[in-house]
Design an enzyme around this catalytic site. Sequence first.
Site, PDB file in Angstrom:
ATOM      1  N   ASP A   1       0.839  -1.197   0.000  1.00  0.00           N
ATOM      2  CA  ASP A   1       0.000   0.000   0.000  1.00  0.00           C
ATOM      3  C   ASP A   1       0.874   1.246   0.000  1.00  0.00           C
ATOM      4  O   ASP A   1       1.600   1.484   0.970  1.00  0.00           O
ATOM      5  CB  ASP A   1      -0.896  -0.062   1.262  1.00  0.00           C
ATOM      6  CG  ASP A   1      -1.713   1.201   1.430  1.00  0.00           C
ATOM      7  OD1 ASP A   1      -1.873   1.949   0.454  1.00  0.00           O
ATOM      8  OD2 ASP A   1      -2.214   1.414   2.561  1.00  0.00           O
TER       9      ASP A   1
ATOM     10  N   ASN B   1      -0.366   4.426  -0.292  1.00  0.00           N
ATOM     11  CA  ASN B   1      -1.012   5.673   0.145  1.00  0.00           C
ATOM     12  C   ASN B   1      -1.759   5.544   1.467  1.00  0.00           C
ATOM     13  O   ASN B   1      -2.662   6.329   1.765  1.00  0.00           O
ATOM     14  CB  ASN B   1      -1.951   6.202  -0.956  1.00  0.00           C
ATOM     15  CG  ASN B   1      -3.089   5.226  -1.230  1.00  0.00           C
ATOM     16  OD1 ASN B   1      -3.141   4.144  -0.640  1.00  0.00           O
ATOM     17  ND2 ASN B   1      -3.993   5.594  -2.107  1.00  0.00           N
TER      18      ASN B   1
ATOM     19  N   ASP C   1      -4.036   3.743   2.757  1.00  0.00           N
ATOM     20  CA  ASP C   1      -5.479   3.540   2.950  1.00  0.00           C
ATOM     21  C   ASP C   1      -5.805   2.093   3.335  1.00  0.00           C
ATOM     22  O   ASP C   1      -6.964   1.702   3.381  1.00  0.00           O
ATOM     23  CB  ASP C   1      -6.259   3.963   1.696  1.00  0.00           C
ATOM     24  CG  ASP C   1      -5.909   3.100   0.477  1.00  0.00           C
ATOM     25  OD1 ASP C   1      -5.034   2.216   0.599  1.00  0.00           O
ATOM     26  OD2 ASP C   1      -6.515   3.303  -0.588  1.00  0.00           O
TER      27      ASP C   1
ATOM     28  N   ASP D   1      -1.917  -1.080  -3.931  1.00  0.00           N
ATOM     29  CA  ASP D   1      -2.248  -0.300  -5.128  1.00  0.00           C
ATOM     30  C   ASP D   1      -1.119  -0.429  -6.163  1.00  0.00           C
ATOM     31  O   ASP D   1      -0.076  -1.029  -5.895  1.00  0.00           O
ATOM     32  CB  ASP D   1      -2.489   1.168  -4.750  1.00  0.00           C
ATOM     33  CG  ASP D   1      -1.444   1.687  -3.787  1.00  0.00           C
ATOM     34  OD1 ASP D   1      -0.244   1.453  -4.057  1.00  0.00           O
ATOM     35  OD2 ASP D   1      -1.798   2.288  -2.740  1.00  0.00           O
TER      36      ASP D   1
ATOM     37  N   ASP E   1      -9.764 -15.153 -17.209  1.00  0.00           N
ATOM     38  CA  ASP E   1     -10.623 -15.619 -16.119  1.00  0.00           C
ATOM     39  C   ASP E   1     -11.777 -16.464 -16.678  1.00  0.00           C
ATOM     40  O   ASP E   1     -12.383 -16.107 -17.693  1.00  0.00           O
ATOM     41  CB  ASP E   1     -11.185 -14.382 -15.400  1.00  0.00           C
ATOM     42  CG  ASP E   1     -11.921 -14.720 -14.132  1.00  0.00           C
ATOM     43  OD1 ASP E   1     -11.268 -15.203 -13.190  1.00  0.00           O
ATOM     44  OD2 ASP E   1     -13.152 -14.500 -14.065  1.00  0.00           O
TER      45      ASP E   1
ATOM     46  N   GLU F   1      -7.662 -19.816 -17.537  1.00  0.00           N
ATOM     47  CA  GLU F   1      -8.168 -20.435 -16.318  1.00  0.00           C
ATOM     48  C   GLU F   1      -9.333 -21.307 -16.753  1.00  0.00           C
ATOM     49  O   GLU F   1     -10.414 -20.802 -17.072  1.00  0.00           O
ATOM     50  CB  GLU F   1      -8.667 -19.382 -15.321  1.00  0.00           C
ATOM     51  CG  GLU F   1      -9.048 -20.030 -14.000  1.00  0.00           C
ATOM     52  CD  GLU F   1     -10.215 -19.399 -13.261  1.00  0.00           C
ATOM     53  OE1 GLU F   1     -10.340 -19.648 -12.065  1.00  0.00           O
ATOM     54  OE2 GLU F   1     -11.031 -18.690 -13.871  1.00  0.00           O
TER      55      GLU F   1
HETATM   56  C1  NOJ Z   1     -11.947 -16.945 -11.052  1.00  0.00           C
HETATM   57  C2  NOJ Z   1     -11.217 -15.935 -10.237  1.00  0.00           C
HETATM   58  O1  NOJ Z   1      -9.920 -16.400 -10.014  1.00  0.00           O
HETATM   59  C3  NOJ Z   1     -12.012 -15.742  -8.978  1.00  0.00           C
HETATM   60  O2  NOJ Z   1     -11.327 -15.003  -8.018  1.00  0.00           O
HETATM   61  C4  NOJ Z   1     -13.339 -15.114  -9.342  1.00  0.00           C
HETATM   62  O3  NOJ Z   1     -14.142 -15.034  -8.196  1.00  0.00           O
HETATM   63  C5  NOJ Z   1     -14.062 -15.939 -10.394  1.00  0.00           C
HETATM   64  N1  NOJ Z   1     -13.206 -16.382 -11.438  1.00  0.00           N
HETATM   65  C6  NOJ Z   1     -15.152 -15.118 -11.024  1.00  0.00           C
HETATM   66  O4  NOJ Z   1     -14.585 -14.110 -11.815  1.00  0.00           O
END
Ligand code: NOJ
Length: 535
Positions: free
Chosen positions: A22, A24, A26, A30, A201, A275
């Site tokens: 971090d 800043n 908070d 970041d 993702d 993924e």
């Molecule tokens: C896989 C991601 O790694 C995870 O963190 C996320 O919750 C789900 N896909 C939905 O995007």
Amino acid sequence: MKSRLWWKEAVVYQIYPRSFYDSNSDGEGDLPGITAKLEYVKALGVDAIWLSPFYTSPNKDGGYDVANPRDVDPRFGNLTDAKILISRAHELGLRVLADIVPNHFSDQHVWFQEALKAEPNSPARNRFHFYDARPDGTPPNNWISLFGGPAWTQTLDGQYYLHLFDSSQPDLNWESSEVNDDFEKTLRFWLDLGVDGFRIDVAHGLVKENILENHPDPQGLSNALRLDVDMDSEVRNNLLATVPFFDRQGVHEIYRRWRKLFDSYGDRDVMAVAEAWVHPPVNATRYVRADELHQVFNFDLLTAPFDGAFLFEVIDRSIELNATVGALPTWALSNHDSPRVASRIGELESRALALFVFALPGSAYVYAGQELGLPDGELHDNDRQDPSFFRSKGEIKGRDGARVPLPWTGESSPFGFSAGDPWLPMSKSWKVFTVENENSDPESVLNLYRNALALRSQHLVNTGDLIWLESAVHGAKNANLLSFRRGSITVAMNLSSQVQEIDLSGKVLVQSYGKIEIANGKLHLPALSSIWCLS
Ligand code: NOJ
């Protein structure tokens, strides 16, 4: 930057921006914080960083709920900060992977807000999956969200929209050309800003089939899809063979188009890793056919027990399956979605397994904090922020334990992570895991990772296949020993809680733990440890 195909055997360091550093005060990490620590990352010996999402987001699902995929959320900085981060990484010789989230947007994305105001069957609704209720008012089908509860939420005019995850993450309709065009625009946006590739993702989820049909066993399927539910493997596999919303053939058309886009960047050598939790394992290889993506995650080691025969089987299978399409495997022991490896299998076991895995052919992914041997954070229910905790009414504890910020220095929380209160509490016992503390300890996990990664690039990268010497499979003379030879290195892992005498000659390059002794021509390999020898 160096040679083509940099990614083939790259070590990629995953950063969860909110938890890294971090700048800043908070209490949340970041982008400038990441930039400030890039030299630390470089010194680990990794080749690239993968940044979990930092885009504009209400942060209902740790940023995987994207409201504007082409901008930076103010909590993480701004686009200039992103550019600075990328160019500093490049100066240090680190590649940068961004995390692209094509299965869904946030409900705060302007498209979804438009869709809510639009008529049923309008173009604005057609970018998502909106359907009428059934005549009895129930959702269009009985699918269950991966975070628990129904996969459908009803809007004020009675239609339902589909969300495989949280209700704040409406799934996109990839039959819409606008969706396709918008993602190509996003890919180009980040590539033009300088990133070297993407982690995709839910890469297996974009195309849905039979969307108006009930699944015969939605609860069974939902359990089968959860890593934290134990289930007979045959029952699980049978259920996984019936998922109507994952791994449909149509996803591959999308990646063929994306591959052309990536290749149009020529010698930038853009890469993408999918993924894709798919079943059976052979299906993963489809994502890395020559005209699709470059890598696909292999999640076997995120859940594997520390058992010789099991590890042999999943490692060997992954190498062989990838070879059928000319690809190399990927290895990951931890990520932001699963328990940290040190907590899951134990401290010594996780050191041993990491050293073993770093010698395998292919690419290794290291989740920030793994190099410190960090365990999961100890959280109370009122600390939790994961939507799966709320949607399952606490039945699923969720993934926050693996997302607690990193300890950098000092004796007490927030351990140099921030000058403010960390967004998840850090336990007092973490003073032993700080970077500062581990720096000065030659036996620390941090120094093990640094040594191993330097030796990996010197002796193992691009040395081709491995030859198994001890496989621990049924009938093997030793069920607690795995070993292989690759290039001029022999690797052995003792999975038992006793010292093992093994026939291994050569110079010991690195060991995961303990003292190696050689007596009567035999090497004494400490319990729960691995070794690399050079000959
Ligand atoms: C896989 C991601 O790694 C995870 O963190 C996320 O919750 C789900 N896909 C939905 O995007």
